[in-house]
Design a protein around this motif. Structure first.
Motif, PDB file in Angstrom:
ATOM      1  N   ALA A   3      49.290  40.924  29.180  1.00 15.81           N
ATOM      2  CA  ALA A   3      48.614  42.032  28.493  1.00 15.81           C
ATOM      3  C   ALA A   3      47.201  41.664  28.076  1.00 15.81           C
ATOM      4  N   GLU A   4      46.991  40.422  27.678  1.00 16.93           N
ATOM      5  CA  GLU A   4      45.655  39.997  27.254  1.00 16.93           C
ATOM      6  C   GLU A   4      44.662  40.112  28.403  1.00 16.93           C
ATOM      7  N   ARG A   5      45.065  39.679  29.577  1.00 11.04           N
ATOM      8  CA  ARG A   5      44.188  39.777  30.738  1.00 11.04           C
ATOM      9  C   ARG A   5      43.912  41.250  31.075  1.00 11.04           C
ATOM     10  N   TYR A   6      44.966  42.061  31.048  1.00  9.13           N
ATOM     11  CA  TYR A   6      44.813  43.488  31.338  1.00  9.13           C
ATOM     12  C   TYR A   6      43.765  44.107  30.409  1.00  9.13           C
ATOM     13  N   ASP A   7      43.899  43.826  29.131  1.00  7.63           N
ATOM     14  CA  ASP A   7      42.975  44.418  28.168  1.00  7.63           C
ATOM     15  C   ASP A   7      41.557  43.899  28.353  1.00  7.63           C
ATOM     16  N   ARG A   8      41.439  42.632  28.691  1.00  6.65           N
ATOM     17  CA  ARG A   8      40.130  42.011  28.863  1.00  6.65           C
ATOM     18  C   ARG A   8      39.423  42.487  30.133  1.00  6.65           C
ATOM     19  N   ALA A   9      40.187  42.601  31.223  1.00  4.93           N
ATOM     20  CA  ALA A   9      39.565  42.778  32.532  1.00  4.93           C
ATOM     21  C   ALA A   9      39.443  44.217  32.992  1.00  4.93           C
ATOM     22  N   THR A  46      28.711  46.060  37.712  1.00  7.03           N
ATOM     23  CA  THR A  46      28.485  44.826  38.453  1.00  7.03           C
ATOM     24  C   THR A  46      29.488  43.765  38.007  1.00  7.03           C
ATOM     25  N   TYR A  47      30.117  43.122  38.994  1.00  8.09           N
ATOM     26  CA  TYR A  47      31.098  42.075  38.738  1.00  8.09           C
ATOM     27  C   TYR A  47      30.598  40.741  39.279  1.00  8.09           C
ATOM     28  N   THR A  48      30.759  39.695  38.491  1.00  8.91           N
ATOM     29  CA  THR A  48      30.628  38.344  39.028  1.00  8.91           C
ATOM     30  C   THR A  48      31.918  37.995  39.758  1.00  8.91           C
ATOM     31  N   ARG A  49      31.877  36.916  40.490  1.00 10.27           N
ATOM     32  CA  ARG A  49      33.078  36.442  41.200  1.00 10.27           C
ATOM     33  C   ARG A  49      34.233  36.240  40.221  1.00 10.27           C
ATOM     34  N   ASP A  50      33.961  35.526  39.117  1.00 12.14           N
ATOM     35  CA  ASP A  50      35.019  35.220  38.165  1.00 12.14           C
ATOM     36  C   ASP A  50      35.564  36.479  37.502  1.00 12.14           C
ATOM     37  N   PRO A  79      52.252  32.461  40.647  1.00  7.46           N
ATOM     38  CA  PRO A  79      50.919  31.838  40.549  1.00  7.46           C
ATOM     39  C   PRO A  79      50.410  31.307  41.884  1.00  7.46           C
ATOM     40  N   ASP A  80      51.286  30.721  42.684  1.00  7.79           N
ATOM     41  CA  ASP A  80      50.856  30.205  43.987  1.00  7.79           C
ATOM     42  C   ASP A  80      50.425  31.335  44.913  1.00  7.79           C
ATOM     43  N   GLU A  81      51.148  32.442  44.882  1.00 10.52           N
ATOM     44  CA  GLU A  81      50.781  33.589  45.717  1.00 10.52           C
ATOM     45  C   GLU A  81      49.457  34.191  45.270  1.00 10.52           C
ATOM     46  N   LEU A  82      49.268  34.291  43.962  1.00 16.65           N
ATOM     47  CA  LEU A  82      47.986  34.798  43.454  1.00 16.65           C
ATOM     48  C   LEU A  82      46.847  33.878  43.866  1.00 16.65           C
ATOM     49  N   ALA A  83      47.082  32.584  43.799  1.00 22.60           N
ATOM     50  CA  ALA A  83      46.044  31.630  44.193  1.00 22.60           C
ATOM     51  C   ALA A  83      45.676  31.802  45.661  1.00 22.60           C
ATOM     52  N   GLU A  84      46.661  32.094  46.495  1.00 19.41           N
ATOM     53  CA  GLU A  84      46.391  32.312  47.917  1.00 19.41           C
ATOM     54  C   GLU A  84      45.523  33.552  48.117  1.00 19.41           C
ATOM     55  N   GLN A 130      40.311  40.274  37.142  1.00 18.47           N
ATOM     56  CA  GLN A 130      40.932  41.593  37.104  1.00 18.47           C
ATOM     57  C   GLN A 130      42.011  41.763  38.174  1.00 18.47           C
ATOM     58  N   LEU A 131      41.867  41.090  39.284  1.00 18.86           N
ATOM     59  CA  LEU A 131      42.785  41.299  40.413  1.00 18.86           C
ATOM     60  C   LEU A 131      44.267  41.249  40.033  1.00 18.86           C
ATOM     61  N   PRO A 132      44.719  40.255  39.245  1.00 15.26           N
ATOM     62  CA  PRO A 132      46.158  40.180  38.958  1.00 15.26           C
ATOM     63  C   PRO A 132      46.681  41.309  38.080  1.00 15.26           C
ATOM     64  N   THR A 133      45.809  42.195  37.596  1.00 19.38           N
ATOM     65  CA  THR A 133      46.272  43.288  36.737  1.00 19.38           C
ATOM     66  C   THR A 133      46.658  44.525  37.533  1.00 19.38           C
ATOM     67  N   PHE A 134      46.504  44.505  38.854  1.00 18.36           N
ATOM     68  CA  PHE A 134      46.840  45.666  39.654  1.00 18.36           C
ATOM     69  C   PHE A 134      48.296  45.595  40.104  1.00 18.36           C
TER      70      PHE A 134
END
Length: 274
Positions: free
Chosen positions: A28-34, A215-219, A236-241, A224-228
């Motif tokens: 949830a923290e990432r969702y709210d942040r990103a 405008t988005y930086t790479r980071d 985590p390994d799949e997300l890293a891929e 944001q990607l994992p919030t979709f």
């Protein structure tokens, strides 16, 4: 990427897929942040259309839209099925009751507007509209809206390739990442409008559109990607891929890019009771 009914459920009934609908609270923290906020013009228009200050936020998540509405002068109550998301919204000062909208008990309360930000496709469109009508005061609008974003083609193609590699058995059409975001969202907007009509308690639905850029930086984008919804349940390994494929595509664009957003809304006023 567009998060639409067609992506999550081949039969176009994502409200039946609770395991996806309630996966966002895993971080949830990432969702709210990103996750991006909503255009001020949209928020102001909703508040101006309401006959009073009381707003119901359906599927309020971490309270992103609720806080914007509150800052615009509304008194907001959120309804959210995920206790993790609701807990974060409360820490931001939003009053939230934990329930699915279909099962939520309004306890005789009435509201001047009802909204759903990036959430209405997780609710049965006819039953949801009918329930909203029961708690809205005459003239109060039901407004449901989504942020549709259009990735640069290089990043969209990389993301599609990453998802096909990591989730090869998914029924989702990852080619949709390269399509017009507005076109991808149109069936969901039509479904929401039809639900309001079928509820039989609203005026003719209106469509609002707000175009803007960010405008988005790479980071920032990889954050944001994992919030979709298509990615929330990856390991985590799949997300890293996925990020190992998408990150270099952003690097090739200079390490940042400008995203085109279109915020799309369907809104209809509660008719006077007779």
């Amino acid at each position: 990427m567009p998060t639409t009914p067609s992506q999550h459920a081949p039969e176009n009934e994502p409200h039946r897929h609770r395991q996806v609908a309630e996966s966002f609270g895993a971080d949830a923290e990432r969702y709210d942040r990103a996750r991006p906020r909503y255009p001020a013009e949209l928020i102001e228009r909703i508040v101006a259309a309401a006959p009073g200050r009381d707003v119901l936020d359906v599927g309020c998540g971490t309270g992103i839209a609720a806080r914007q509405l509150r800052d615009a002068g509304a008194a907001v109550l959120g309804v959210e099925p995920d206790a993790r998301m609701a807990g974060l919204a409360r820490r931001h000062g939003v009053e939230v009751e934990v329930a699915t909208f279909e099962d939520w008990d309004p306890a005789g309360r009435a509201f001047d507007a009802a909204v759903a930000a990036q959430a209405w496709h997780w609710i049965d469109p006819v039953a949801g509209a009918a329930k909203a009508a029961r708690v809205l005061r005459p003239g109060g609008p039901l407004s449901v809206f989504w942020n549709a974003h259009q990735l640069p083609s290089e990043i969209a193609e990389a993301l599609g390739a990453a998802c096909r590699r990591v989730i090869p058995d998914s029924p989702i059409d990852f080619g949709a990442f390269t399509k017009s975001a507005v076109d991808v969202y149109t069936p969901g907007l039509d479904k929401a409008a039809d639900g309001m009509r079928q509820a039989g308690a609203f005026g003719e639905p209106d469509r609002w559109r707000f175009d803007w850029d960010r405008t988005y930086t790479r980071d920032a984008w990889l954050d944001q990607l994992p919030t979709f919804g298509v990615l929330t349940r990856l390991t985590p390994d799949e997300l890293a891929e996925v990020t190992d494929i998408v990150g270099p595509a952003i690097d090739r664009l200079g390490g940042a890019f400008t995203m085109t957003y279109t915020t799309l809304a369907i809104t209809a006023p509660r008719r006077r009771r007779t």
